[in-house]
Design a protein around this motif. Structure first.
Motif, PDB file in Angstrom:
ATOM      1  N   UNK A 136       0.330   4.358   1.830  1.00 26.83           N
ATOM      2  CA  UNK A 136      -0.404   3.808   0.854  1.00 26.83           C
ATOM      3  C   UNK A 136      -2.271   4.047   0.855  1.00 26.83           C
ATOM      4  N   UNK A 137      -2.539   3.995   2.820  1.00 28.91           N
ATOM      5  CA  UNK A 137      -3.773   4.481   2.910  1.00 28.91           C
ATOM      6  C   UNK A 137      -4.086   5.791   2.794  1.00 28.91           C
ATOM      7  N   UNK A 138      -3.335   6.611   2.504  1.00 28.77           N
ATOM      8  CA  UNK A 138      -3.187   8.375   2.827  1.00 28.77           C
ATOM      9  C   UNK A 138      -3.698   8.605   0.748  1.00 28.77           C
ATOM     10  N   UNK A 139      -2.885   8.009  -0.130  1.00 34.01           N
ATOM     11  CA  UNK A 139      -2.647   8.043  -1.208  1.00 34.01           C
ATOM     12  C   UNK A 139      -4.245   8.264  -1.807  1.00 34.01           C
ATOM     13  N   UNK A 140      -4.342   6.280  -0.800  1.00 31.92           N
ATOM     14  CA  UNK A 140      -6.163   6.146  -1.518  1.00 31.92           C
ATOM     15  C   UNK A 140      -7.249   6.525  -1.832  1.00 31.92           C
ATOM     16  N   UNK A 141      -7.382   7.523  -0.392  1.00 31.64           N
ATOM     17  CA  UNK A 141      -8.057   8.436   0.449  1.00 31.64           C
ATOM     18  C   UNK A 141      -8.150   9.551  -0.800  1.00 31.64           C
ATOM     19  N   UNK A 142      -7.184   9.588  -0.472  1.00 30.51           N
ATOM     20  CA  UNK A 142      -6.944  11.287  -1.368  1.00 30.51           C
ATOM     21  C   UNK A 142      -7.477  11.321  -2.687  1.00 30.51           C
ATOM     22  N   UNK A 143      -7.664   9.626  -3.188  1.00 27.94           N
ATOM     23  CA  UNK A 143      -8.040   9.656  -4.847  1.00 27.94           C
ATOM     24  C   UNK A 143      -9.242   9.018  -4.565  1.00 27.94           C
ATOM     25  N   UNK A 144      -9.567   8.747  -3.683  1.00 25.63           N
ATOM     26  CA  UNK A 144     -11.042   7.969  -3.232  1.00 25.63           C
ATOM     27  C   UNK A 144     -11.408   6.695  -4.467  1.00 25.63           C
ATOM     28  N   UNK A 145     -10.306   5.795  -3.368  1.00 18.02           N
ATOM     29  CA  UNK A 145     -10.714   4.774  -3.937  1.00 18.02           C
ATOM     30  C   UNK A 145     -10.072   3.817  -2.267  1.00 18.02           C
ATOM     31  N   UNK A 146     -10.505   2.223  -2.594  1.00 20.94           N
ATOM     32  CA  UNK A 146      -9.641   2.022  -1.646  1.00 20.94           C
ATOM     33  C   UNK A 146      -8.782   1.413  -1.209  1.00 20.94           C
ATOM     34  N   UNK A 147      -7.479   1.561  -0.079  1.00 20.84           N
ATOM     35  CA  UNK A 147      -7.152   1.166   0.384  1.00 20.84           C
ATOM     36  C   UNK A 147      -6.148   0.018  -0.478  1.00 20.84           C
ATOM     37  N   UNK A 148      -6.975  -0.901  -0.861  1.00 19.97           N
ATOM     38  CA  UNK A 148      -6.567  -1.996  -1.266  1.00 19.97           C
ATOM     39  C   UNK A 148      -6.108  -1.968  -2.520  1.00 19.97           C
ATOM     40  N   UNK A 149      -7.682  -1.400  -3.254  1.00 20.16           N
ATOM     41  CA  UNK A 149      -7.242  -1.691  -4.573  1.00 20.16           C
ATOM     42  C   UNK A 149      -5.989  -0.529  -4.585  1.00 20.16           C
ATOM     43  N   UNK A 150      -5.161   0.157  -4.278  1.00 15.86           N
ATOM     44  CA  UNK A 150      -3.880   0.958  -4.133  1.00 15.86           C
ATOM     45  C   UNK A 150      -3.070   0.285  -4.189  1.00 15.86           C
ATOM     46  N   UNK A 151      -2.454  -0.545  -3.030  1.00 16.36           N
ATOM     47  CA  UNK A 151      -2.541  -1.517  -2.849  1.00 16.36           C
ATOM     48  C   UNK A 151      -2.084  -2.739  -3.618  1.00 16.36           C
ATOM     49  N   UNK A 152      -3.145  -2.561  -4.602  1.00 17.99           N
ATOM     50  CA  UNK A 152      -2.773  -4.270  -5.869  1.00 17.99           C
ATOM     51  C   UNK A 152      -2.205  -3.439  -7.464  1.00 17.99           C
ATOM     52  N   UNK A 153      -2.456  -1.446  -7.160  1.00 17.81           N
ATOM     53  CA  UNK A 153      -1.687  -0.783  -8.252  1.00 17.81           C
ATOM     54  C   UNK A 153      -0.282  -0.677  -8.160  1.00 17.81           C
ATOM     55  N   UNK A 154      -0.184  -1.007  -6.971  1.00 18.89           N
ATOM     56  CA  UNK A 154       1.543  -0.654  -6.194  1.00 18.89           C
ATOM     57  C   UNK A 154       2.352  -1.887  -6.744  1.00 18.89           C
ATOM     58  N   UNK A 155       1.607  -3.182  -6.884  1.00 19.36           N
ATOM     59  CA  UNK A 155       1.827  -4.161  -7.566  1.00 19.36           C
ATOM     60  C   UNK A 155       1.984  -4.017  -8.712  1.00 19.36           C
ATOM     61  N   UNK A 156       1.444  -3.803  -9.156  1.00 21.28           N
ATOM     62  CA  UNK A 156       0.671  -3.770 -10.953  1.00 21.28           C
ATOM     63  C   UNK A 156      -0.476  -4.608 -11.455  1.00 21.28           C
ATOM     64  N   UNK A 157      -1.157  -4.614 -10.109  1.00 25.58           N
ATOM     65  CA  UNK A 157      -2.740  -5.869 -10.547  1.00 25.58           C
ATOM     66  C   UNK A 157      -3.821  -5.066 -10.547  1.00 25.58           C
ATOM     67  N   UNK A 158      -4.771  -5.677 -10.695  1.00 27.18           N
ATOM     68  CA  UNK A 158      -6.253  -5.480 -10.342  1.00 27.18           C
ATOM     69  C   UNK A 158      -6.765  -6.133  -9.213  1.00 27.18           C
ATOM     70  N   UNK A 159      -6.357  -7.373  -9.963  1.00 24.49           N
ATOM     71  CA  UNK A 159      -7.091  -8.557  -8.372  1.00 24.49           C
ATOM     72  C   UNK A 159      -5.920  -9.467  -9.498  1.00 24.49           C
ATOM     73  N   UNK A 160      -5.129 -10.455  -8.702  1.00 26.45           N
ATOM     74  CA  UNK A 160      -4.765 -11.516  -9.011  1.00 26.45           C
ATOM     75  C   UNK A 160      -4.251 -11.852 -10.004  1.00 26.45           C
ATOM     76  N   UNK A 161      -2.920 -11.873 -10.342  1.00 23.97           N
ATOM     77  CA  UNK A 161      -3.673 -12.973 -12.401  1.00 23.97           C
ATOM     78  C   UNK A 161      -3.703 -11.405 -13.394  1.00 23.97           C
ATOM     79  N   UNK A 162      -4.512 -10.519 -12.877  1.00 24.64           N
ATOM     80  CA  UNK A 162      -4.992  -9.290 -13.481  1.00 24.64           C
ATOM     81  C   UNK A 162      -3.937  -8.141 -13.770  1.00 24.64           C
TER      82      UNK A 162
END
Length: 109
Positions: free
Chosen positions: A48-74
């Motif tokens: 996940x961290x490698x993908x996030x780095x290659x895309x230019x987003x934070x690792x935490x942001x990409x982790x949330x995307x894989x959960x289908x979230x932008x922020x908890x509950x959204x």
């Protein structure tokens, strides 16, 4: 009635029913996009961290995307450039990430 069919293995976290009119909710749609991202990433053998780095987003942001979230509950709502960069990094077509039928994003507007 349209019926949702996933191209990926059903793992119990995906909806196992068809809603009235065969439509997914926005939350279900976002979770399926996240599931498709995770499947594509795993198929490439990337972290996940490698993908996030290659895309230019934070690792935490990409982790949330894989959960289908932008922020908890959204549900996730990435910028178009981010979504296309994810497709390039994961070597998938945009249509492979987006399940059908799409939810009604115009509801309530």
């Amino acid at each position: 009635m349209a019926i949702f069919v996933s191209r990926h293995h059903h793992d119990g976290n995906m909806p196992d029913h068809v809603h009235e009119y065969g439509r997914l909710t926005v939350d279900e749609f976002a979770r399926l996009v996240g599931h498709n991202l995770a499947s594509a990433r795993q198929a490439k053998g990337l972290s996940q961290e490698h993908v996030a780095r290659m895309v230019g987003i934070a690792g935490y942001t990409y982790q949330k995307y894989e959960k289908g979230e932008s922020r908890p509950g959204a549900p996730m709502n990435p910028q178009m450039g981010t979504l296309l960069a994810l497709c390039q990094v994961l070597d998938v077509e945009l249509a492979e990430l987006l399940p059908k039928p799409w939810p009604d994003f115009t509801a309530g507007r």
